[in-house]
Design a protein around this motif. Structure first.
Motif, PDB file in Angstrom:
ATOM      1  N   CYS A   1       0.837  -1.201   0.000  1.00  0.00           N
ATOM      2  CA  CYS A   1       0.000   0.000   0.000  1.00  0.00           C
ATOM      3  C   CYS A   1       0.875   1.256   0.000  1.00  0.00           C
ATOM      4  N   THR A   2       0.208   2.385   0.041  1.00  0.00           N
ATOM      5  CA  THR A   2       0.866   3.670   0.194  1.00  0.00           C
ATOM      6  C   THR A   2       1.096   3.928   1.676  1.00  0.00           C
ATOM      7  N   LEU A   3       2.277   4.415   2.028  1.00  0.00           N
ATOM      8  CA  LEU A   3       2.485   4.886   3.402  1.00  0.00           C
ATOM      9  C   LEU A   3       1.745   6.211   3.498  1.00  0.00           C
ATOM     10  N   PRO A   4       0.799   6.332   4.423  1.00  0.00           N
ATOM     11  CA  PRO A   4      -0.057   7.514   4.452  1.00  0.00           C
ATOM     12  C   PRO A   4       0.629   8.750   5.012  1.00  0.00           C
ATOM     13  N   GLU A   5      -0.089   9.853   4.911  1.00  0.00           N
ATOM     14  CA  GLU A   5       0.423  11.121   5.431  1.00  0.00           C
ATOM     15  C   GLU A   5       0.733  11.019   6.915  1.00  0.00           C
ATOM     16  N   TYR A   6       1.887  11.513   7.265  1.00  0.00           N
ATOM     17  CA  TYR A   6       2.332  11.633   8.654  1.00  0.00           C
ATOM     18  C   TYR A   6       2.346  10.304   9.422  1.00  0.00           C
ATOM     19  N   ALA A   7       2.512   9.205   8.740  1.00  0.00           N
ATOM     20  CA  ALA A   7       2.482   7.884   9.378  1.00  0.00           C
ATOM     21  C   ALA A   7       3.514   7.751  10.494  1.00  0.00           C
ATOM     22  N   PHE A   8       4.696   8.343  10.305  1.00  0.00           N
ATOM     23  CA  PHE A   8       5.774   8.228  11.288  1.00  0.00           C
ATOM     24  C   PHE A   8       6.263   9.604  11.740  1.00  0.00           C
ATOM     25  N   VAL A   9       5.431  10.610  11.645  1.00  0.00           N
ATOM     26  CA  VAL A   9       5.818  11.973  11.988  1.00  0.00           C
ATOM     27  C   VAL A   9       6.340  12.028  13.433  1.00  0.00           C
ATOM     28  N   ASN A  10       7.435  12.726  13.599  1.00  0.00           N
ATOM     29  CA  ASN A  10       8.057  12.966  14.908  1.00  0.00           C
ATOM     30  C   ASN A  10       8.418  11.705  15.683  1.00  0.00           C
ATOM     31  N   CYS A  11       8.790  10.659  14.968  1.00  0.00           N
ATOM     32  CA  CYS A  11       9.401   9.478  15.606  1.00  0.00           C
ATOM     33  C   CYS A  11      10.887   9.813  15.665  1.00  0.00           C
ATOM     34  N   THR A  12      11.255  10.582  16.661  1.00  0.00           N
ATOM     35  CA  THR A  12      12.568  11.226  16.708  1.00  0.00           C
ATOM     36  C   THR A  12      13.737  10.257  16.837  1.00  0.00           C
ATOM     37  N   ALA A  13      13.516   9.034  17.307  1.00  0.00           N
ATOM     38  CA  ALA A  13      14.597   8.050  17.431  1.00  0.00           C
ATOM     39  C   ALA A  13      14.707   7.155  16.193  1.00  0.00           C
ATOM     40  N   LEU A  14      13.747   7.258  15.273  1.00  0.00           N
ATOM     41  CA  LEU A  14      13.751   6.397  14.084  1.00  0.00           C
ATOM     42  C   LEU A  14      15.011   6.655  13.263  1.00  0.00           C
ATOM     43  N   SER A  15      15.866   5.628  13.185  1.00  0.00           N
ATOM     44  CA  SER A  15      17.125   5.793  12.459  1.00  0.00           C
ATOM     45  C   SER A  15      17.201   4.912  11.217  1.00  0.00           C
ATOM     46  N   GLU A  16      16.365   3.884  11.156  1.00  0.00           N
ATOM     47  CA  GLU A  16      16.425   2.968  10.017  1.00  0.00           C
ATOM     48  C   GLU A  16      15.024   2.628   9.526  1.00  0.00           C
ATOM     49  N   ALA A  17      14.796   2.851   8.231  1.00  0.00           N
ATOM     50  CA  ALA A  17      13.514   2.515   7.619  1.00  0.00           C
ATOM     51  C   ALA A  17      13.784   1.755   6.327  1.00  0.00           C
ATOM     52  N   LYS A  18      13.287   0.542   6.269  1.00  0.00           N
ATOM     53  CA  LYS A  18      13.415  -0.276   5.061  1.00  0.00           C
ATOM     54  C   LYS A  18      12.031  -0.443   4.461  1.00  0.00           C
ATOM     55  N   LEU A  19      11.873   0.063   3.238  1.00  0.00           N
ATOM     56  CA  LEU A  19      10.597  -0.030   2.548  1.00  0.00           C
ATOM     57  C   LEU A  19      10.679  -1.127   1.500  1.00  0.00           C
ATOM     58  N   GLY A  20       9.797  -2.111   1.624  1.00  0.00           N
ATOM     59  CA  GLY A  20       9.764  -3.217   0.673  1.00  0.00           C
ATOM     60  C   GLY A  20       9.242  -2.771  -0.683  1.00  0.00           C
ATOM     61  N   ASP A  21       9.412  -3.623  -1.684  1.00  0.00           N
ATOM     62  CA  ASP A  21       9.029  -3.239  -3.041  1.00  0.00           C
ATOM     63  C   ASP A  21       7.522  -3.236  -3.282  1.00  0.00           C
TER      64      ASP A  21
END
Length: 186
Positions: free
Chosen positions: A133-153
């Motif tokens: 699907c589409t990652l929606p608006e602001y799905a991870f907004v202000n996740c200040t510790a998020l350092s790694e994001a892997k998006l599948g195909d």
């Protein structure tokens, strides 16, 4: 039933019976002492606000074939780890907002994610998203510790502001998406 145990502030543990198929709207909302819950194999739905503001909730054992996690289901919950089952298709609006999640893997079975689903998760460090699907608006907004994001195909697009305010985030690989389908405010 809806609001069955709402604001039962002394409730610390719950185990649902084998015939339970859904956790209703607001069932455990505000149960501030609830530390762990075992969800049975028969469970298919976690309703909206089910565990909203269960600040002590550390352990959620998902044994069921859950297809839906409703809006605000774990909003403000203390849960640090949860394994989302391969049966899951829908994660609601603000489902995990302000929770204590440290890592999340979204399975490929997910076809719908609501806006702000994981917003303001200050402890979230790792995201693996295999959703179709589409990652929606602001799905991870202000996740200040998020350092790694892997998006599948299977991720088809990234909505506006999805990673806004994620100051620790390293570059996100999304080469399988067309440029006009992505809006990242990093």
């Amino acid at each position: 039933p809806e609001y069955a145990f709402v604001n039962c502030t002394a409730l610390s543990e719950a185990k649902l019976g084998d015939k339970v198929t859904a956790v209703g709207y607001g069932t455990f909302e505000g149960c501030k002492a609830l530390k762990q819950i075992e969800l049975p194999a028969s469970l298919t739905k976690i309703g909206a606000y089910s565990f909203n503001n269960c600040v002590a909730l550390e352990k959620v054992s998902v044994l069921g074939r859950i297809t839906t996690i409703g809006s605000n289901a774990f909003d403000g919950a203390g849960v640090k780890h949860i394994v989302l089952p391969d049966s899951l298709t829908s994660i609601g609006y603000r489902a995990f907002t302000n929770s204590s999640l440290e890592a999340i893997t979204i399975p490929s079975s997910v076809t719908t994610i609501g806006d702000y689903a994981f917003a303001y998760c200050k402890n979230l460090k790792t995201l693996v998203c295999n959703a179709d699907c589409t990652l929606p608006e602001y799905a991870f907004v202000n996740c200040t510790a998020l350092s790694e994001a892997k998006l599948g195909d299977k991720v088809t697009a990234v909505g506006y502001g999805t990673f806004e305010g994620c100051k620790a985030l390293k570059p996100v690989s999304y080469t399988h998406l067309r440029a006009h389908e992505t809006v990242l405010d990093l």
